[in-house]
Design a protein around this motif. Structure first.
Motif, PDB file in Angstrom:
ATOM      1  N   SER A 137       0.835  -1.190   0.000  1.00  0.00           N
ATOM      2  CA  SER A 137       0.000   0.000   0.000  1.00  0.00           C
ATOM      3  C   SER A 137       0.874   1.245   0.000  1.00  0.00           C
ATOM      4  O   SER A 137       2.044   1.209   0.404  1.00  0.00           O
ATOM      5  CB  SER A 137      -0.918   0.013   1.226  1.00  0.00           C
ATOM      6  OG  SER A 137      -0.171   0.128   2.422  1.00  0.00           O
ATOM      7  N   ALA A 138       0.290   2.367  -0.437  1.00  0.00           N
ATOM      8  CA  ALA A 138       1.024   3.629  -0.442  1.00  0.00           C
ATOM      9  C   ALA A 138       1.387   4.034   0.991  1.00  0.00           C
ATOM     10  O   ALA A 138       2.477   4.572   1.237  1.00  0.00           O
ATOM     11  CB  ALA A 138       0.182   4.713  -1.107  1.00  0.00           C
ATOM     12  N   ARG A 139       0.502   3.744   1.942  1.00  0.00           N
ATOM     13  CA  ARG A 139       0.778   4.076   3.342  1.00  0.00           C
ATOM     14  C   ARG A 139       1.985   3.305   3.864  1.00  0.00           C
ATOM     15  O   ARG A 139       2.862   3.862   4.535  1.00  0.00           O
ATOM     16  CB  ARG A 139      -0.445   3.750   4.206  1.00  0.00           C
ATOM     17  CG  ARG A 139      -0.223   3.930   5.706  1.00  0.00           C
ATOM     18  CD  ARG A 139      -1.471   3.533   6.485  1.00  0.00           C
ATOM     19  NE  ARG A 139      -1.244   3.620   7.928  1.00  0.00           N
ATOM     20  CZ  ARG A 139      -0.698   2.669   8.659  1.00  0.00           C
ATOM     21  NH1 ARG A 139      -0.289   1.536   8.074  1.00  0.00           N
ATOM     22  NH2 ARG A 139      -0.526   2.827   9.965  1.00  0.00           N
ATOM     23  N   GLU A 140       2.047   2.006   3.539  1.00  0.00           N
ATOM     24  CA  GLU A 140       3.157   1.175   3.992  1.00  0.00           C
ATOM     25  C   GLU A 140       4.475   1.665   3.397  1.00  0.00           C
ATOM     26  O   GLU A 140       5.498   1.749   4.104  1.00  0.00           O
ATOM     27  CB  GLU A 140       2.901  -0.274   3.589  1.00  0.00           C
ATOM     28  CG  GLU A 140       3.977  -1.245   4.038  1.00  0.00           C
ATOM     29  CD  GLU A 140       3.715  -2.650   3.550  1.00  0.00           C
ATOM     30  OE1 GLU A 140       4.237  -3.586   4.167  1.00  0.00           O
ATOM     31  OE2 GLU A 140       2.997  -2.820   2.539  1.00  0.00           O
ATOM     32  N   ALA A 141       4.466   1.980   2.105  1.00  0.00           N
ATOM     33  CA  ALA A 141       5.676   2.489   1.457  1.00  0.00           C
ATOM     34  C   ALA A 141       6.127   3.793   2.103  1.00  0.00           C
ATOM     35  O   ALA A 141       7.324   3.996   2.356  1.00  0.00           O
ATOM     36  CB  ALA A 141       5.428   2.680  -0.034  1.00  0.00           C
ATOM     37  N   PHE A 142       5.176   4.674   2.385  1.00  0.00           N
ATOM     38  CA  PHE A 142       5.503   5.959   3.009  1.00  0.00           C
ATOM     39  C   PHE A 142       6.135   5.755   4.384  1.00  0.00           C
ATOM     40  O   PHE A 142       7.169   6.369   4.705  1.00  0.00           O
ATOM     41  CB  PHE A 142       4.229   6.797   3.135  1.00  0.00           C
ATOM     42  CG  PHE A 142       4.388   8.012   4.005  1.00  0.00           C
ATOM     43  CD1 PHE A 142       5.044   9.139   3.538  1.00  0.00           C
ATOM     44  CD2 PHE A 142       3.877   8.028   5.301  1.00  0.00           C
ATOM     45  CE1 PHE A 142       5.198  10.257   4.346  1.00  0.00           C
ATOM     46  CE2 PHE A 142       4.025   9.137   6.108  1.00  0.00           C
ATOM     47  CZ  PHE A 142       4.692  10.252   5.632  1.00  0.00           C
TER      48      PHE A 142
END
Length: 209
Positions: free
Chosen positions: A60-65
């Motif tokens: 997810s974008a949140r995890e990558a961030f």
């Protein structure tokens, strides 16, 4: 992951073969243990007529961030802490060619500022990600987590190797000073601690997978 291997394991499980027998057969055929283990872990150990795939976490974008910020703060904290120690070593064992009053105080202020901001964020994000992994162990297989961990190991190993080369070079040249030795030791300690921790983290993931 090899599709042929996954297909074979799925068919073997569907015919009632145990994972132990499948592992023995694949090992005899030349497949590596880590490949077989990873492929077998694709399917859950549940009593059902057909093999049941495990839920695979998605990126997810949140995890990558979160992981990008976490490792960035790790690098900033390590760099600023090392710079501070270098400054203390330089003052304790000053270079005769540099006057004490000529030291630039802005470098110290910047290192302290980076450490005060980056290190608490690193600790907080580390605690956050560990809590999420405890609630959902499948998040250990996060690809970005593994890529950034291996990148960190690579950078730390580079600093360790470079420091040892510099140390040996100066020893062979007879130009070793206490100040230089302490700076090399600082780099080795910081890089070694980071390398050791994340190597242990990867190995614990492999054991629990």
């Amino acid at each position: 992951m090899n599709l042929e291997l996954l297909s074979f394991i799925k068919e073997a499980l569907a015919k009632g073969q145990s994972k132990e027998k499948i592992t023995e057969a694949l090992s005899a055929a030349g497949w590596r243990e880590d490949e077989v283990r990873a492929a077998l872990n694709t399917y859950a150990d549940v009593n059902f007529p057909v093999p049941v795939p495990r839920r695979r976490p998605y990126l997810s974008a949140r995890e990558a961030f979160i992981y990008l910020v976490l490792f960035t703060c790790l690098y900033l904290s390590s760099w600023s802490f090392g710079a501070l120690l270098f400054e203390f070593i330089g003052r304790a064992f000053p270079d005769p060619l540099v006057q004490y009053g000529s030291y630039d105080q802005s470098g110290v202020r910047m290192s302290v500022s980076m450490l005060i901001v980056a290190f608490p964020i690193y600790l907080w994000l580390s605690r956050l990600t560990l809590g999420e992994i405890r609630r959902d162990p499948d998040k250990k297989t996060s690809k970005i987590r593994k890529w950034l961990t291996y990148l960190t190991l690579f950078v730390a190993a580079g600093f360790i190797i470079g420091s040892l080369i510099a140390l040996l070079f100066n020893l062979l040249g007879g130009e070793m000073t206490v100040r230089f030795f302490l700076k090399v030791l600082t780099v080795l300690l910081i890089a070694g601690m980071i390398f050791g921790y994340y190597l242990w983290d990867l190995r614990s993931d492999e054991k629990n997978s």
